[in-house]
Scaffold this motif. Structure first.
Motif, PDB file in Angstrom:
ATOM      1  N   MET A  37      -9.961  -2.921   3.220  1.00 39.84           N
ATOM      2  CA  MET A  37      -8.687  -1.979   3.195  1.00 39.84           C
ATOM      3  C   MET A  37      -9.187  -1.529   5.295  1.00 39.84           C
ATOM      4  O   MET A  37     -10.363  -1.726   5.577  1.00 39.84           O
ATOM      5  CB  MET A  37     -10.147  -0.739   2.116  1.00 39.84           C
TER       6      MET A  37
ATOM      7  N   ASP B  19     -13.851   6.169  -3.150  1.00 32.07           N
ATOM      8  CA  ASP B  19     -13.113   4.794  -4.469  1.00 32.07           C
ATOM      9  C   ASP B  19     -12.912   5.739  -4.926  1.00 32.07           C
ATOM     10  O   ASP B  19     -13.619   6.428  -5.908  1.00 32.07           O
ATOM     11  CB  ASP B  19     -13.687   3.739  -4.487  1.00 32.07           C
TER      12      ASP B  19
ATOM     13  N   CYS C 271      -3.582  -3.479   4.670  1.00 33.77           N
ATOM     14  CA  CYS C 271      -4.995  -3.849   4.315  1.00 33.77           C
ATOM     15  C   CYS C 271      -4.829  -5.370   4.057  1.00 33.77           C
ATOM     16  O   CYS C 271      -2.985  -5.978   4.134  1.00 33.77           O
ATOM     17  CB  CYS C 271      -4.841  -3.222   2.878  1.00 33.77           C
TER      18      CYS C 271
ATOM     19  N   ARG D  82      -7.204  -1.410  -5.233  1.00 29.53           N
ATOM     20  CA  ARG D  82      -8.209  -0.781  -5.159  1.00 29.53           C
ATOM     21  C   ARG D  82      -6.927   0.400  -5.211  1.00 29.53           C
ATOM     22  O   ARG D  82      -5.651   0.736  -5.067  1.00 29.53           O
ATOM     23  CB  ARG D  82      -7.997  -0.929  -3.140  1.00 29.53           C
TER      24      ARG D  82
ATOM     25  N   MET E 274       1.100  -1.191   0.007  1.00 31.86           N
ATOM     26  CA  MET E 274       0.091   0.113   0.374  1.00 31.86           C
ATOM     27  C   MET E 274       0.843   1.294   0.020  1.00 31.86           C
ATOM     28  O   MET E 274       2.165   1.318   1.165  1.00 31.86           O
ATOM     29  CB  MET E 274      -0.381  -0.014   1.490  1.00 31.86           C
TER      30      MET E 274
END
Lengths: 247, 616
Positions: free
Chosen positions: B220, B230, B272, B255, B187
């Motif tokens: 998430m 999002d 995540c 994501r 991430m």
């Protein structure tokens, strides 16, 4: 005879103002309205009313001033009273605006007023009453003329007499309808911004619903401090007398 | 590059056109950390086509990647003959699994029954990483497009070159983790620091160098303290090919979120987690992966510390028409567009003069998540209805906002506009129903009245609300009067009728009275010249008298018949003769001369009266 009847019908009570004073006060009230001092305008119109000078015009202006100031209860009361005296488009228009501003929306099928009430509302009372008296006198005059007439002239007079009696009977019925409505149909307007309507006459009774200033209701009966009121959709309940004013 | 050993063996000159075989093994460093990657190149030049290379099987290293490339060149030799050179390069990417001085065994080349061998390599392995001494390859990837100091980078991240990053360079290149090097998640936050309200993008990537069947769930972290939305939630896995430290990976964007910090502070965005399935079909394996955490420092806005918006914004406006007739509506559009959190923008209201009525504006927001930026457009549409004629200036709208990229406050504004209101088609210069709250501008036309209401009555009949006519005191008496009068008249008639039915004697008296009245009327004719009428009246008076007295009609009888009738009723002879004499005198008076004298008339009148008086 007709002149006598009209003079009797239009006879008015003496007031505390001369015609000039009344006109001056009326003009002052209108000026205050145009200066958007609606409270002062209404106060002057009310003085005319208390002096016994509250015709349909004064009532119309009073209702309009209250409506402009947002006092729906007093506005509807004055306009409805003006409407009782004389129906015209201006009164109906301002009443329609008042209804639009009114806080209650009566939902459901509206019950129709009794036939006699609708009949009475459809006819102008002074016209009907005076017309009845004229037709009534004419009918009897024709009757006696017919009795005294020679044989060859009686047919026409008899027909005229019968016609006069039929007309006077119809008008008499209308007068009776007015009298019945005046004695049995009592209408009122909610004056307070909010009035509680209870299930039975008592301060501890459960509040069934609330009504708001400007709503016209029918008074069905009275019990102590309470009135049983009926809405146009037949919704009923008891509310305190202080919150409503009879038309 | 440190070269630990080399060998150059020229064993065979196979053909005049080819150079001699060369075989060597080189490493890019001789000391590495356990978290570092070691690159070993095995180079074979001019090898026969059937040459076979046996790669070393190092003890203490794991081979992450093997890469092969071939080059050919042509040159002119000393004798003028052409020489073709073919170089085949094998690159092994390895990582140590333990510390110490480790040996990478020699590589072996076999071709045509001959064998060539390189020298082994000795590598010193230490704990951790030797990032302070990055390898040349690592140094080549150390460009930093964000200007972020290396110390601010999240653990395990370096920076790739822009042209090598298929994801627009917004996230740094990760280090390959130990243990889960086949599939791992990272991430990234596009910036380590942000202002309150500034856009921050976090991206969750999945790196895989094995077949990936599916991503079952992605969890998430909670994003308390942020307004988030999002940007990308792919419905299918679309890989991008990317090399990480020379190792090719398929990289998937799982994501992508845009965040707008709400409060200042140091935030740690939790890791995540995802459930994956690797392999193909029935051979798949369920895996669970967890990403790294991310840190973000959110700075408070500089003084005064508040703004109507944050980002980069631009205001514009559009007026449907600058001239309008009274009462007609005008549309004013206020458009705000730019980059930032549109929902947090507090757009000021249009300051409209009191003589222009406005309704609640219609607001439309349109946001766009593209090119790593959260942009949006807000359109506010006002409907203006002028209530008076004149020229009205509506001031522009100003929006003050904080620009995080320039770290300062700035503003955007629209120009003021002038609206010219002309009289309406019917000549009105003011709306008929301005309403009780309408306020007139001091420099516009004077107008009165308000409220959608009908105008007041200017004249009045000052009459009290009269009681209904039917309730007045006179009504019922008047109603009953004709009836009562009729009844009274009828009674009177009946009474009179009953009174009229008296005895025959009284009736006779009445008739006699009537006869005398008639005689009195004859007396009135006595002084006139109407002799015939006089005697006729006297005769009718006598006849009426006799009919009353005798109770029978005598008119039309002859004198003889009358004499007989009188005799029948027992009238004495003297009286009978007296009556007949009067009749005779009347006949003479009408037809004989000399009877018209007043004396004669008076004598006839007296005789008649005497006969009536004497009649029994």
């Amino acid at each position: 005879m007709i002149a006598l009847l009209l003079s009797l019908a239009l006879a008015q009570a003496p007031s505390g103002y001369t015609p000039e004073e009344a006109k001056a006060l009326f003009t002052e009230a209108n000026d205050a309205y145009y200066k958007q001092d609606y409270a002062a305008a209404a106060e002057k119109y009310e003085r005319l009313l208390k002096a016994g000078l509250g015709g349909k015009d004064v009532l119309f202006n009073l209702g309009t001033a209250y409506l402009a100031s947002g006092d729906l209860g007093r506005a509807v009361l004055a306009l409805e009273r003006a409407r009782k005296l004389s129906r015209d488009d201006d009164i109906e228009a301002n009443l329609a605006i008042a209804r639009q501003k009114q806080g209650d929306q009566v939902v459901g099928a509206e019950t129709e007023a009794p036939f006699l009430q609708r009949l009475a509302e459809a006819m102008d009372e002074p016209v009907v009453s005076i017309g009845f008296l004229v037709a009534w006198f004419a009918a009897f005059a024709l009757f006696w003329r017919t009795v005294a007439a020679e044989n060859g002239k009686r047919l026409g007079l008899t027909l005229a007499t019968l016609t006069a009696f039929v007309v006077s009977a119809a008008l008499g019925g209308a007068v009776a309808a007015h009298a019945w409505v005046a004695h049995t149909v009592r209408e009122a307007v909610v004056m307070t911004p909010t009035a509680k309507v209870r299930e039975f006459p008592g301060e501890n009774a459960r509040v069934a619903f609330e009504v708001h200033g400007g709503l016209k209701v029918r008074v069905m009966e009275e019990s102590g401090r309470f009135l049983r009121v009926r809405l146009p959709n037949a919704l009923e309940g008891w509310t305190e007398k202080e919150g409503v004013e009879a038309l | 590059m440190g070269r630990t050993g080399s060998a150059l063996l020229v064993l065979l000159a196979s053909a005049p056109a080819f150079a001699e075989v060369e075989f060597s093994m080189l490493s890019d460093r001789n000391k590495v950390g356990m978290q570092d990657l070691l690159r070993v190149d095995i180079v074979v030049a001019n090898a026969p086509t059937d040459a076979q290379v046996q790669f070393p099987a190092p003890n203490g290293f794991e081979v992450l990647q093997r890469h092969e490339s071939t080059e050919m060149s042509y040159s002119v030799g000393p004798g003028g003959a052409g020489v073709i050179k073919q170089v085949r390069r094998y690159t092994l990417t390895m990582r140590a699994v333990r510390t110490g001085t480790l040996t990478i065994p020699a590589a072996v080349l076999q071709a045509g029954g001959k064998t060539w061998t390189t020298a082994p390599l000795s590598i010193e392995v230490v704990k951790g990483t030797l990032d302070a001494e990055p390898s040349p390859r690592q140094r080549r990837h150390a460009s930093n497009p964000f200007g972020i100091p290396p110390g601010m980078l999240p653990p395990g991240f370096g920076f790739p070159d822009d042209d090598e990053d298929p994801f627009s360079g917004i996230f740094p290149q990760p280090a390959i983790p130990r243990g889960d090097s086949d599939i791992f998640m990272r991430m990234s936050v596009d910036k380590p620091e942000a202002w309150v309200g500034e856009q921050v993008i976090i991206t969750l990537l999945l790196y895989s160098r094995v077949d990936l069947s599916s991503v079952d769930t992605v969890q998430m972290p909670k994003l308390d303290g942020f307004w988030s939305q999002d940007m990308k939630t792919p419905s299918q896995l679309t890989p991008e090919h990317k090399e990480v430290e020379g190792v090719p990976y398929n990289v998937f964007v799982l994501r992508k979120k845009v965040l707008f910090p709400l409060r200042p502070g140091d935030y740690t965005i939790e890791a995540c987690e995802a459930d994956l399935t690797s392999g193909l079909m029935w051979a798949g394996h369920r895996l669970h992966r967890k990403s790294n955490e991310a840190k973000l420092k959110v700075k408070p806005l500089p003084p005064p510390g508040k703004a109507q918006a944050i980002g980069q914004w631009r205001l514009s406006s559009q007026l449907s028409q600058s001239q309008v007739a009274l009462g007609d509506p005008v549309t004013f559009k206020l458009v705000l567009e730019g980059k930032g959190n549109l929902e947090a923008v507090q757009l000021p209201k249009l300051d409209v003069p009191a003589s222009i009525k406005t309704f609640d504006p219609e607001t439309k927001d349109q946001t766009n998540l593209a090119k790593n930026a959260f942009t949006g457009t807000r359109t506010v549409e006002y409907t203006l209805v002028p209530q008076q004629t004149g020229e009205f200036t509506v001031p522009g709208v100003t929006l003050q906002y904080f620009d995080p990229e320039r770290s300062r406050y700035t503003e955007t504004r629209t120009d003021p506009f002038t609206l010219t209101v002309t009289p309406s088609a019917n000549g009105q210069t003011v709306a008929p129903v301005p309403g009780p709250v309408a306020v007139q501008a001091p420099d516009v036309k004077n107008q009165l009245v308000g409220g959608g209401l009908k105008q007041l009555r200017h004249g009045a009949q000052f009459t009290a609300p009269a009681a209904p006519v039917w309730s007045r005191p006179f009504f019922l008496p008047l109603t009953g009067a004709p009836l009562a009068l009729s009844v009274a008249f009828a009674l009177l008639s009946a009474l009179r009728s009953s009174l009229g039915r008296q005895t025959p004697e009284s009736l006779k008296r009445q008739q006699a009275k009537a006869a005398r009245k008639r005689l009195a009327s004859a007396e009135k004719l006595m002084g006139t010249g109407a002799t015939t009428e006089f005697y006729g009246e006297v005769e009718r008076a006598l006849l009426t008298f006799l009919e009353a007295k005798l109770g029978a009609a005598v008119t039309g009888m002859t004198r003889a018949e009358l004499a007989a009738r009188l005799a029948t009723h027992g009238v004495p002879e003297a009286e009978k003769n007296r009556l007949l004499a009067v009749f005779e005198r009347c006949d003479l008076g009408r037809y004989a001369p000399g009877m018209g004298e007043p004396s004669a008339r008076k004598a006839a009148l007296d005789d008649a009266a005497a006969a009536m008086e004497a009649f029994p």
